[in-house]
Design an enzyme around this catalytic site. Structure first.
Site, PDB file in Angstrom:
ATOM      1  N   ASN A 163     -10.274  -0.373   0.712  1.00 34.49           N
ATOM      2  CA  ASN A 163      -8.803  -0.273   0.737  1.00 34.49           C
ATOM      3  C   ASN A 163      -8.391  -0.982  -0.726  1.00 34.49           C
ATOM      4  O   ASN A 163      -8.309  -2.051  -1.176  1.00 34.49           O
ATOM      5  CB  ASN A 163      -8.244  -0.920   1.650  1.00 34.49           C
TER       6      ASN A 163
ATOM      7  N   CYS B  60       0.849  -0.993  -0.032  1.00 32.92           N
ATOM      8  CA  CYS B  60      -0.118  -0.064  -0.104  1.00 32.92           C
ATOM      9  C   CYS B  60       0.827   1.333   0.066  1.00 32.92           C
ATOM     10  O   CYS B  60       0.382   2.223  -0.292  1.00 32.92           O
ATOM     11  CB  CYS B  60      -0.860  -0.102   1.051  1.00 32.92           C
TER      12      CYS B  60
ATOM     13  N   HIS C 204      -3.336   6.871   3.338  1.00 35.05           N
ATOM     14  CA  HIS C 204      -3.753   5.736   2.547  1.00 35.05           C
ATOM     15  C   HIS C 204      -4.994   5.570   3.208  1.00 35.05           C
ATOM     16  O   HIS C 204      -5.466   5.464   4.480  1.00 35.05           O
ATOM     17  CB  HIS C 204      -2.626   4.605   2.647  1.00 35.05           C
TER      18      HIS C 204
END
Ligand code: COA
Length: 311
Positions: free
Chosen positions: A266, A112, A236
């Site tokens: 996500n 990520c 994020h």
């Protein structure tokens, strides 16, 4: 001249999967998912659409928005943990499909944090004057490594791609400060085991809350800025509670945090540029706005930067 973002682009699959859809497939509830994560729905790519297809669409969009041609690119970086295959890289597939020159192309595996790693790598080549235009794509088809029998991970992730073109911008604009880091000892908390994602959610949560806050504060200090100077925080988009914790650590008001987790879940490496792409499209981000981006992910990895918007 410093490296800044010249254009941003995105691709989101058409199919929307809501929490209510997931309630029908597994023992979960919209209430649990919303209150624990902030996610309401996510996009899931169809069987025919692979990672490289999503990357190509987002890259084309970013190149167009940057006002350049694919042949103007000097380097292609693709951040992904869900490539079509281990090799050839997604970056090489993109080089061919975009009709770019025979330029440097490679994938980045930092989960990520991948797009922050990509942007900071791009910055080194641009600042040194070696390259002018670097394409950085964050793309994930996480649905292909999601175990739909495991409610503790399946509700969290989504598919998407987003891309930025970096290039030299005028004095005072572009990336001002940055930080990258890793701690492989935490790798056991978030990894791919055989075909599927495995995660120790609580450990990742604790790490993320600590590291996102710290890194965000570090890059603001490194840039010689104060919290009052920050116009937007783009964390994020993993969990609204983690995002809120980093916002509170920075000490900035709620309206300054850009959120898209509710609609995409996500999306790993694409989450930060995707949130940026939406904010730019909505006209939220103005010339000279000061943006803080901060990410964390499998590895474990983390990265943060401050950037003054504009060319
Ligand atoms: N639906 C309903 N219940 C669920 C569930 C789901 N989808 N997933 C887990 N539960 C249950 C658990 O089984 C547990 O039940 P128990 O108390 O009977 O054992 C309960 O909910 C609480 O689970 P817990 O893991 O303590 O929840 P949490 O508050 O830590 O939230 C996460 C779980 C995954 C949302 C949270 O830990 C998190 O976001 N971690 C970070 C994950 C992340 O960001 N990963 C990607 C990094 S890039």
């Amino acid at each position: 001249m410093s490296a800044g973002i010249l254009g941003v682009g995105k691709f989101i699959p058409e199919r929307v999967v809501t929490n209510f859809d997931l309630e029908k497939k597994m023992d979960t509830s919209d209430e649990w998912i919303r209150t624990r994560t902030g996610i309401q729905e996510r996009r899931i790519a169809d069987e025919k659409t692979n990672t490289s297809d999503m990357a190509f669409a987002a890259a084309k969009d970013a190149i167009k928005n940057a006002g350049i041609r694919a042949t103007d690119l000097d380097m292609i970086l693709v951040a992904t943990v869900t490539p079509d295959q281990p090799f050839p890289s997604m970056a090489c597939m993109l080089q061919d499909r975009l009709g770019a020159g025979h330029v440097a192309a490679m994938d980045i595996s930092a989960a990520c944090s991948g797009c922050i790693y990509g942007m900071i790598t791009a910055k080194q080549f641009i600042d040194s004057g070696v390259y002018k235009h670097v394409l950085v794509v964050g793309v994930e088809k996480l649905s292909k490594i999601t175990n739909w029998e495991d409610r503790t991970t399946a509700v969290l992730f989504g598919d998407a791609a987003a891309a930025v073109v970096l290039g030299p911008v005028s004095e005072g604009r572009g990336i001002i400060s940055w930080e990258l880091g890793s701690d492989g000892s935490g790798g056991k908390n978030l990894y791919q085991d055989g075909p599927f994602i495995k995660m120790n959610g609580r450990e990742v949560f604790k790490f993320a809350v600590r590291q996102m806050g710290e890194s965000a504060v570090h890059v603001v200090e490194k840039a010689g800025l104060k919290k009052e100077d920050i116009d937007f925080l783009i964390p994020h988009q993993a969990n609204i509670r983690i995002m809120e914790a980093s916002r509170e650590r920075l000490g900035i008001p709620e309206e300054k945090m850009i959120k898209s987790i509710h609609k995409y879940g996500n999306t790993s490496s694409s989450s930060i540029p995707l949130a940026l792409a939406d904010a730019v499209e909505e006209g939220r981000i103005k010339e000279d706005d000061l943006i803080v981006m901060v990410g964390f992910g499998g590895g474990l990895t983390w990265g943060a930067l401050t950037l003054r918007w504009g060319r």
